[in-house]
Design a protein around this motif. Structure first.
Motif, short mmCIF file in Angstrom:
data_model
loop_
_atom_site.label_atom_id
_atom_site.label_comp_id
_atom_site.label_asym_id
_atom_site.label_seq_id
_atom_site.Cartn_x
_atom_site.Cartn_y
_atom_site.Cartn_z
N MET A 20 -0.72 16.51 1.09
CA MET A 20 -0.56 14.94 0.66
C MET A 20 0.15 14.94 -0.75
O MET A 20 -0.64 14.54 -1.62
CB MET A 20 -1.98 14.51 0.96
N TRP A 21 1.08 15.67 -0.70
CA TRP A 21 2.07 15.70 -1.80
C TRP A 21 1.37 16.11 -3.07
O TRP A 21 0.24 15.69 -3.54
CB TRP A 21 2.77 14.38 -2.27
N PRO A 22 1.80 17.09 -3.88
CA PRO A 22 1.05 17.63 -4.97
C PRO A 22 0.59 16.19 -5.95
O PRO A 22 1.51 15.42 -5.94
CB PRO A 22 2.04 18.29 -5.79
N ALA A 23 -0.13 16.50 -6.71
CA ALA A 23 -0.64 15.44 -7.52
C ALA A 23 0.43 14.73 -8.45
O ALA A 23 0.42 13.76 -8.95
CB ALA A 23 -1.97 16.10 -8.38
N CYS A 24 1.22 15.70 -8.84
CA CYS A 24 2.01 15.36 -9.87
C CYS A 24 3.36 14.91 -9.64
O CYS A 24 4.11 15.06 -10.24
CB CYS A 24 2.05 16.65 -10.92
N ASN A 25 3.34 14.58 -8.24
CA ASN A 25 4.74 13.91 -7.80
C ASN A 25 4.50 12.22 -7.93
O ASN A 25 3.87 11.78 -7.22
CB ASN A 25 5.14 14.33 -6.45
N PRO A 26 5.21 11.86 -9.08
CA PRO A 26 5.26 10.52 -9.03
C PRO A 26 5.64 9.43 -8.08
O PRO A 26 5.17 8.51 -7.89
CB PRO A 26 5.65 10.06 -10.56
N PHE A 27 6.85 10.10 -7.61
CA PHE A 27 7.68 9.16 -6.72
C PHE A 27 7.14 8.43 -5.56
O PHE A 27 7.27 7.62 -5.16
CB PHE A 27 9.10 9.81 -6.68
N GLY A 28 6.38 9.55 -5.03
CA GLY A 28 5.70 9.14 -3.53
C GLY A 28 4.33 8.28 -3.69
O GLY A 28 3.82 8.04 -2.72
N LYS A 29 3.83 8.11 -4.91
CA LYS A 29 2.56 7.89 -5.07
C LYS A 29 2.14 6.45 -4.79
O LYS A 29 1.34 6.35 -3.85
CB LYS A 29 2.01 7.94 -6.65
N SER A 30 3.10 5.51 -5.00
CA SER A 30 2.81 4.07 -4.51
C SER A 30 2.78 3.93 -2.94
O SER A 30 1.89 3.62 -2.65
CB SER A 30 4.06 3.16 -4.98
N ARG A 31 3.84 4.58 -2.34
CA ARG A 31 3.87 4.57 -0.92
C ARG A 31 2.60 5.13 -0.19
O ARG A 31 2.15 4.76 0.59
CB ARG A 31 4.99 5.52 -0.57
N LEU A 32 2.35 6.38 -0.76
CA LEU A 32 1.06 6.88 0.04
C LEU A 32 -0.17 6.22 -0.30
O LEU A 32 -0.76 6.19 0.68
CB LEU A 32 0.79 8.44 -0.91
N LEU A 33 -0.31 5.61 -1.58
CA LEU A 33 -1.45 4.92 -1.69
C LEU A 33 -1.59 3.77 -1.03
O LEU A 33 -2.66 3.32 -0.29
CB LEU A 33 -1.48 4.50 -3.11
N LEU A 34 -0.53 2.71 -0.83
CA LEU A 34 -0.42 1.60 0.05
C LEU A 34 -0.65 2.12 1.43
O LEU A 34 -1.52 1.26 2.26
CB LEU A 34 0.80 0.94 -0.04
N LYS A 35 -0.05 3.26 2.01
CA LYS A 35 -0.46 3.57 3.45
C LYS A 35 -1.84 3.87 3.55
O LYS A 35 -2.37 3.80 4.45
CB LYS A 35 0.54 4.47 3.65
N ARG A 36 -2.37 4.65 2.69
CA ARG A 36 -3.54 4.96 2.72
C ARG A 36 -4.74 3.93 2.62
O ARG A 36 -5.51 3.93 3.66
CB ARG A 36 -3.83 6.05 1.39
N VAL A 37 -4.42 2.70 1.90
CA VAL A 37 -5.23 1.85 1.85
C VAL A 37 -5.20 1.04 3.28
O VAL A 37 -6.22 0.84 3.70
CB VAL A 37 -4.80 0.74 0.93
N GLU A 38 -3.91 1.00 3.62
CA GLU A 38 -3.95 0.31 5.16
C GLU A 38 -4.63 1.40 6.42
O GLU A 38 -5.40 0.78 6.99
CB GLU A 38 -2.21 0.36 5.46
N ALA A 39 -4.35 2.57 6.22
CA ALA A 39 -4.94 3.48 7.18
C ALA A 39 -6.24 3.48 7.20
O ALA A 39 -6.99 3.54 8.06
CB ALA A 39 -4.35 4.91 7.03
N TRP A 40 -6.92 3.66 5.97
CA TRP A 40 -8.30 3.87 5.81
C TRP A 40 -8.97 2.41 5.66
O TRP A 40 -10.35 2.40 5.41
CB TRP A 40 -8.76 4.38 4.78
N LYS A 41 -8.31 1.48 6.03
CA LYS A 41 -8.69 -0.10 6.08
C LYS A 41 -9.92 -0.42 4.77
O LYS A 41 -10.82 -1.01 4.89
CB LYS A 41 -9.87 -0.21 7.20
N CYS A 42 -9.06 -0.26 3.56
CA CYS A 42 -9.65 -0.49 2.51
C CYS A 42 -9.49 -1.96 1.80
O CYS A 42 -8.54 -2.49 2.07
CB CYS A 42 -9.22 0.42 1.27
N ASP A 43 -10.71 -2.33 1.25
CA ASP A 43 -10.79 -3.71 0.77
C ASP A 43 -10.07 -3.59 -0.78
O ASP A 43 -9.86 -4.88 -1.32
CB ASP A 43 -11.94 -4.34 1.02
#
Lengths: 439, 379
Positions: A349-372
């Protein structure tokens, strides 16, 4: 005004817990006993899939952040002592707290000493250049202990030339370590360990994917501990057996509707490393009937995924399917193994230190794990992990996802204010409509 | 004698806008001195180093938390305030995380036509695989630049010219630095910084013309009554010329530095070879690196920088070294103990100064004067 009633779900203790603890104890004992057994001790912070690679050199012990790191997270006096030891040497307090802790253990002579006073020396150091702090620390260890070291450079883009570069580095690493340690790299052990690691990566991803269900069968606090055997033993058969058992148990919990904590008024995501000396931070939402259902740390530590460009993630396929996609039916040679290993490096799930994918991954994570909502740790000193974090926070705002940022530190308790943090958490919970639970 | 250089640095944005109007060309801003400028220049684009103006950075802290280094926050803040609105593109090299953060935040929050980040291996580039991969990355960058500019090719004659222009300018800067080896050097550290900073924001041909004239007259310049203590500046990049002036007003002359906006920026020529890109890449591989890229290589874990710093200190006969440690600069923070200890082992006293965008000059004065009195000046 009376609080609205909270939905209660059935819950049960986790059966795999004791097995996890046994594996952890074994991991620590191995560090102390490795020299007597003739096993290599490999320092450096690597995660799977590189553990399979290291298995080619033998049943290695890996003290990771230092043999006393975990202990210093339970004992604030030790925590402060190690940090101060590094600072006394001249390392500024702004540096990564985990690396200061690690360097502090080195300057106190603890990195090479068991609790009984037995001295051991790492055989070599292998470090992924995941973040500059870790790379530099690995070099410092190599210089001070007189131990051979190798740093694996990884890029943040998955292009063919980068894969070639990675394979070349791994081949050179084998040659260098054979020459400098006298140990031979065993291709069979490597391939065997790699197959196990691929399976573990896929299994753990399935475990995390099951946490998308409501009620979540296990929560972030539980998986934070349950995933620990994979951080140091992701190449071992006993770890695979444990992970498969864990997956079966979590699946069973999903099938029977067993929840992590009995309550789930809200599902939250935690971004960033937690303050390791305050693991109960993951349990604060329970005061308000909520739980953390996912975080980026356990996802990163070892699981393999199919990552899409838009940030969508699905658990990596089976080992056979992974090989098929690479045009392989079997792993015959070292090169075959390295090709698969490098493919796995891109599936994390991409190395911690890659900033460019962070937003994308986080937004999709919130969606996939149904976070409030999302709680983001602004970790002072963790520049590798923090790169892109505030940018991700603004993207959460734009997407209308409630979020909270708080300042702290992953490993230096002096940089963390528990009271203020707890207050901030509770205020955030109330802003997302949660009420304090009386019991 | 050096006023023109100071003026260019202070009015660098005006200079760049004028250059664009005059030439019709594009301007690319870059964050790290490992960016292969000659390649950009060969493409007909003016490369300019992005750096701050030593102003408060509250607006940048919305995107780059205050714990990021002030060099990067200040640089990004300048972009947010529109001072760099003339830039057509920005380029960075994967190195220091702080610069990566500044680059990332820039691409997300400031409209820019072109952006590119060059992956640079962290493992020493003396290691063959790293060098080969870096060479590939530079070639890829070249292709990207050509595509953006709509050029089919950056012609080898243009590359030749660019190499010549850069080698000439860097050679003059080297010559200027050599003059600082003399006792009571004909220029101060602040003046030297003005010259180097101005070279990063100007067309190199124009800078060469200006610098040549100054270097001709420099040996005849009236010397100061005393040089004071000969000081070496090490550590995080310092672009605040007034800070250097202040330090030098306290009884010293900064005679040499080991900074990526000082010596390490220009030292080292491009050795010509048939593969011009490889020639440029070689130059960036073989020079003294910042701590981020000084990670040793198989068979040699040791850092190269500490001994290189000591050699510089001896060549320039320094009396002491000031380690400028920018707050939150982990790149130099990890290196500080090794560099300090190596200097001390070689008889060179070291003062560590924490620096940031805002400085408490009173405290700095006290510490520096105490350093001079206790460590350097004879009792």
């Amino acid at each position: 005004m009376a609080n609205k009633p909270v939905t209660k779900y059935p819950t049960e203790p986790i059966k795999c817990w004791s097995k996890m603890k046994d594996l952890r104890r074994k991991h620590f004992r191995h560090t102390w006993e490795a020299t007597d057994k003739g096993d290599p001790i490999i320092t450096g912070i690597t995660g799977g899939p590189l553990h399979a690679f290291l298995a080619g050199f033998g049943d290695f012990a890996n003290p990771s952040f230092g043999p006393y790191y975990t202990g210093s997270m339970r004992d604030t006096k030790l925590n402060i002592k190690y940090s101060e030891a590094a600072e006394f040497k001249g390392y500024p307090r702004e540096l990564c707290s985990s690396m200061r802790n690690h360097l502090g253990q080195l300057s106190l002579g603890l990195s090479t000493r068991s609790p009984e006073g037995k001295v051991f020396k790492p055989t070599f150091i292998l470090q992924e250049a995941e973040c500059p702090s870790m790379s530099k620390t690995a070099q410092i260890f190599a210089e001070e202990l007189g131990v051979p070291h190798f740093i694996i450079d990884e890029s943040y883009d998955d292009v063919y030339e980068n894969r070639v570069f990675l394979i070349e580095q791994l081949q050179d690493c084998i040659e260098y370590f054979e020459k400098s340690t006298g140990r031979k790299f065993n291709d069979e052990s490597f391939i065997e360990a790699l197959k196990i690691e691929c399976r573990i990566g896929s299994v753990m991803a399935q475990v995390f994917a099951l946490m998308r269900v409501k009620p979540a069968p296990i929560d972030l606090r539980q998986i934070q501990s349950l995933r620990l055997p994979t951080t140091t033993g992701s190449h071992k058969k006993e770890t695979l057996e444990y992970c498969e058992e864990l997956l079966a148990e979590v699946q069973d919990r999903v099938d029977r509707g067993i929840s992590a904590r009995g309550i789930e008024e809200a599902r939250l995501c935690f971004e960033g490393l937690p303050p390791f000396f305050f693991p109960d931070i993951y349990r604060l939402p329970e005061q308000y009937g909520a739980i953390f259902v996912i975080g980026d740390l356990p996802l990163r530590s070892f699981s393999l995924w199919d990552l899409q460009d838009d940030g969508t993630t699905t658990p990596a396929p089976s080992l056979e399917e992974m090989m098929r996609k690479l045009g392989m039916e079997e792993l015959h040679t070292r090169e075959d193994g390295l090709v698969l290993l490098v493919d796995n490096l891109t599936r994390r799930m991409w190395p911690a230190c890659n900033p460019f994918g962070k937003s994308r991954l986080l937004l999709k994570r919130v969606e996939a794990w149904k976070c409030d909502g999302v709680i983001i740790h602004i970790d002072r000193g963790c520049y590798g992990g923090q790169c892109g974090t505030l940018d991700a926070k603004w993207d959460l705002d734009k997407a209308g996802i409630p979020n909270l940022t708080f300042e702290g530190s992953q490993a230096d308790c002096r940089l963390f204010n528990e009271r203020d943090t707890v207050d901030a958490f509770y205020t955030f919970f109330e802003t997302i409509g949660l009420n304090r639970i009386d019991n | 004698m050096f006023e023109e250089f100071r003026k260019i640095v202070e009015q660098r944005h005006d200079y760049a806008r004028e250059w664009k109007k005059k030439t019709g060309g594009k301007v690319i801003g870059y964050f790290c001195s490992n960016v292969p400028e000659p390649l950009i220049y060969a493409a007909g684009v003016l490369p300019v180093r992005i750096f701050g103006s030593s102003e408060a950075t509250l607006d940048a802290e919305k995107y780059t938390h205050p714990m990021w280094c002030s060099f990067c926050r200040d640089s990004f803040a300048q972009g947010l305030r529109g001072h760099y609105d003339y830039l057509d593109g920005i380029v960075n090299v994967c190195g220091c995380q702080h610069m990566r953060q500044a680059y990332l935040s820039w691409t997300k929050n400031i409209p820019i036509d072109y952006s590119y980040e060059i992956m640079m291996p962290a493992m020493s580039l003396h290691y063959a695989s790293s060098a080969k991969h870096f060479n590939w990355r530079i070639n890829h960058f070249k292709t990207s630049l050509e595509q953006w500019l709509g050029k089919s090719w950056i012609y080898s004659s243009a590359m030749d010219d660019a190499i010549e222009v850069y080698n000439t300018n860097w050679g003059l800067l080297d010559r200027m630095y050599e003059m600082r080896k003399a006792s009571n050097p004909p220029l101060s550290g602040a003046e030297a910084l003005d010259v180097v900073l101005s070279s990063m924001v100007m067309d190199k041909k124009e800078h060469t013309e200006l610098l040549s004239k100054v270097l001709e007259k420099l040996p005849e310049r009236e010397k100061r009554t005393s040089e004071g203590a000969r000081i070496m500046m090490v550590g995080s990049p310092v672009y605040d010329v007034k800070l250097l002036e202040y330090i030098e007003s306290l009884g010293s002359t900064i005679v040499i530095d080991d900074s990526c906006i000082g010596l390490r920026y220009f030292h080292g020529q491009i050795e010509r070879q048939a593969d011009q890109v490889a020639a440029i890449t070689s130059r960036y591989i073989n020079r003294i690196h910042c701590p981020h890229h000084d990670l040793g290589y198989p068979g040699n874990p040791n850092r190269e920088r500490p001994s290189a710093v000591v050699k510089l200190a001896k060549d320039y006969k320094v009396d002491g070294a000031v380690f400028m440690l920018r707050k939150f600069c982990d790149t130099h923070g990890f290196d500080f103990p090794a560099v300090r200890d190596t200097l001390k082992e070689n008889g060179i006293s070291v003062l560590e100064l924490d620096i940031g965008v805002e400085m408490l000059l009173g405290q700095l004065r006290t510490r520096f004067e105490a350093f001079l009195e206790t460590s350097i000046l004879p009792i």
